[in-house]
Design a protein around this motif. Sequence first.
Motif, PDB file in Angstrom:
ATOM      1  N   UNK A 131       0.937  -1.260  -0.003  1.00 54.70           N
ATOM      2  CA  UNK A 131       0.086  -0.078  -0.003  1.00 54.70           C
ATOM      3  C   UNK A 131       0.970   1.208   0.032  1.00 54.70           C
ATOM      4  N   UNK A 132       2.137   1.100   0.736  1.00 49.00           N
ATOM      5  CA  UNK A 132       2.962   2.361   0.493  1.00 49.00           C
ATOM      6  C   UNK A 132       3.441   2.558  -0.844  1.00 49.00           C
ATOM      7  N   UNK A 133       3.937   1.481  -1.356  1.00 50.12           N
ATOM      8  CA  UNK A 133       4.310   1.601  -2.658  1.00 50.12           C
ATOM      9  C   UNK A 133       3.389   2.256  -3.581  1.00 50.12           C
ATOM     10  N   UNK A 134       2.256   1.708  -3.609  1.00 50.82           N
ATOM     11  CA  UNK A 134       1.169   2.235  -4.361  1.00 50.82           C
ATOM     12  C   UNK A 134       0.790   3.653  -4.080  1.00 50.82           C
ATOM     13  N   UNK A 135       0.906   4.015  -2.874  1.00 46.62           N
ATOM     14  CA  UNK A 135       0.424   5.266  -2.636  1.00 46.62           C
ATOM     15  C   UNK A 135       1.472   6.514  -3.126  1.00 46.62           C
ATOM     16  N   UNK A 136       2.873   6.068  -3.264  1.00 48.24           N
ATOM     17  CA  UNK A 136       3.827   6.884  -3.919  1.00 48.24           C
ATOM     18  C   UNK A 136       3.441   6.894  -5.358  1.00 48.24           C
ATOM     19  N   UNK A 137       2.630   5.960  -5.876  1.00 48.36           N
ATOM     20  CA  UNK A 137       2.375   6.063  -7.252  1.00 48.36           C
ATOM     21  C   UNK A 137       1.077   6.790  -7.556  1.00 48.36           C
ATOM     22  N   UNK A 138       0.585   7.527  -6.485  1.00 49.31           N
ATOM     23  CA  UNK A 138      -0.885   7.910  -6.624  1.00 49.31           C
ATOM     24  C   UNK A 138      -1.873   6.933  -6.763  1.00 49.31           C
ATOM     25  N   UNK A 139      -1.706   5.791  -6.271  1.00 48.28           N
ATOM     26  CA  UNK A 139      -2.532   4.585  -6.540  1.00 48.28           C
ATOM     27  C   UNK A 139      -3.383   4.028  -5.018  1.00 48.28           C
TER      28      UNK A 139
END
Length: 450
Positions: free
Chosen positions: A82-90
């Motif tokens: 979720x942190x990874x996706x959050x950084x990508x705006x997902x």
Amino acid sequence: MNTFKRILCIVLCFYMLNSPAYGFTEKIEPLDESEIKTNIEEEYGLKIIYSKDDENIDYMDCMLVLERSLRRFPEGVIKEITDYYSKMGIETNVVINKTEKIADLFSEYVLGDKSATVYINALQNSMYNDECVASEESTVHELSHLISDYMYETYGHDRMENDFLKFNGGFQYGNWEEKSDVFLNKHSAMSFEDEVADLIWYTEVHPELLRTLDCEEKEIVHKKIEYLAEVFDQCFDSVSENTKLWMDAFPQEPDMWAIDTITQLKNASIIPEEFEGMYDAYITKENFYTLVMNVVESKLGKEELSNNFNLYMQEEYVSLDPVKGEIFMNDGMAVLDRSMLCSNKEVIYKAYQMGFLGHEGAGLEPDSYITRLEAAKMFAYIANSQGMDISDYEVINYTDIDDVQDSEKPFIYFAATKGILKGYGYNFNPNGYCTYQETYIMLMRLYNLL
């Protein structure tokens, strides 16, 4: 010195007999639906969405199912995604929808440009019309798709697929009849993506089925799981060698130093058949309780065990809900919080009665691993219940127990002095987890001590 030890023994006995083995001395109020939802969102970085149009609908069971499903995976894995996706705006979402058909009780995972969403269909409970329940198996399966998509993103989809095709020996996806032994099941043979998600799902939910595959050619399935474990280790910082990822999905052989003890325990019917092949994997609390009670019952006898610990099993009976005016089956397990119920209710209820668990099952988390400190406390508790002098120990200057509470150190000293749970030179490793074969050795020593 003898006077001091007698006083200490009285203090310890009072402490242990008036509180559970894990030190939960106060009643812990169960969380409500909104609190569990908030905790899940904060811990895992998820956004949980469900309809609030009908204020009478209770999604408590859905929250508990979701929480248990997330706990299936190694700690930190979902949050990394979720942190990874959050950084990508997902945004990573869990959407819970109500359904009235059991045929629609399924989940679905969809990855888009702006969101990664797990859809959970919840069925309205026929017992209480305001409660909705969801399928834990289905939820874990879709979370497996969430994890596998992240692995494709960070490790490489084509790279993984090519490696799987090598495992398949030239047999293509979409043809189950052609080479069924290469795949776990028919669904796994449909596509590479389905197979990866299925393997992750099975290792978390049904490791015993993978461990006991009876076809020699199914070794290919084990090789695929080993491969996925290696990819997991490279994709997630929270996964390490100490995690022993999916060890219980592989058939294991005991170390030479444990074989004789394991044979004796098997002959005494202390080790359940479903534990076959479990040696180097970490043991869960639920399975640890099962073995401890088997050992104590084997030593004392069923009747004496029940008398010593005042055990009784609640029988199912028909009750009338005074508020709803509805008839339902009551099995006496209401004393334990719903979120703490697990596969073996009888074991957990006995553990609760014997004082191994706190009020309303506090601290259980049946799928979590037992630590060496927790094991030492359990052994001291049982020894004390059988009239042993638990103040009869030597203080051992372990270098790694400074952070252990002073009230808990005597349990370590007692277990080590009696040889039940030994240290590693000058270290005790109190927060280290116990493996199955280590537990078997400890329990044999406890059996001989009682």
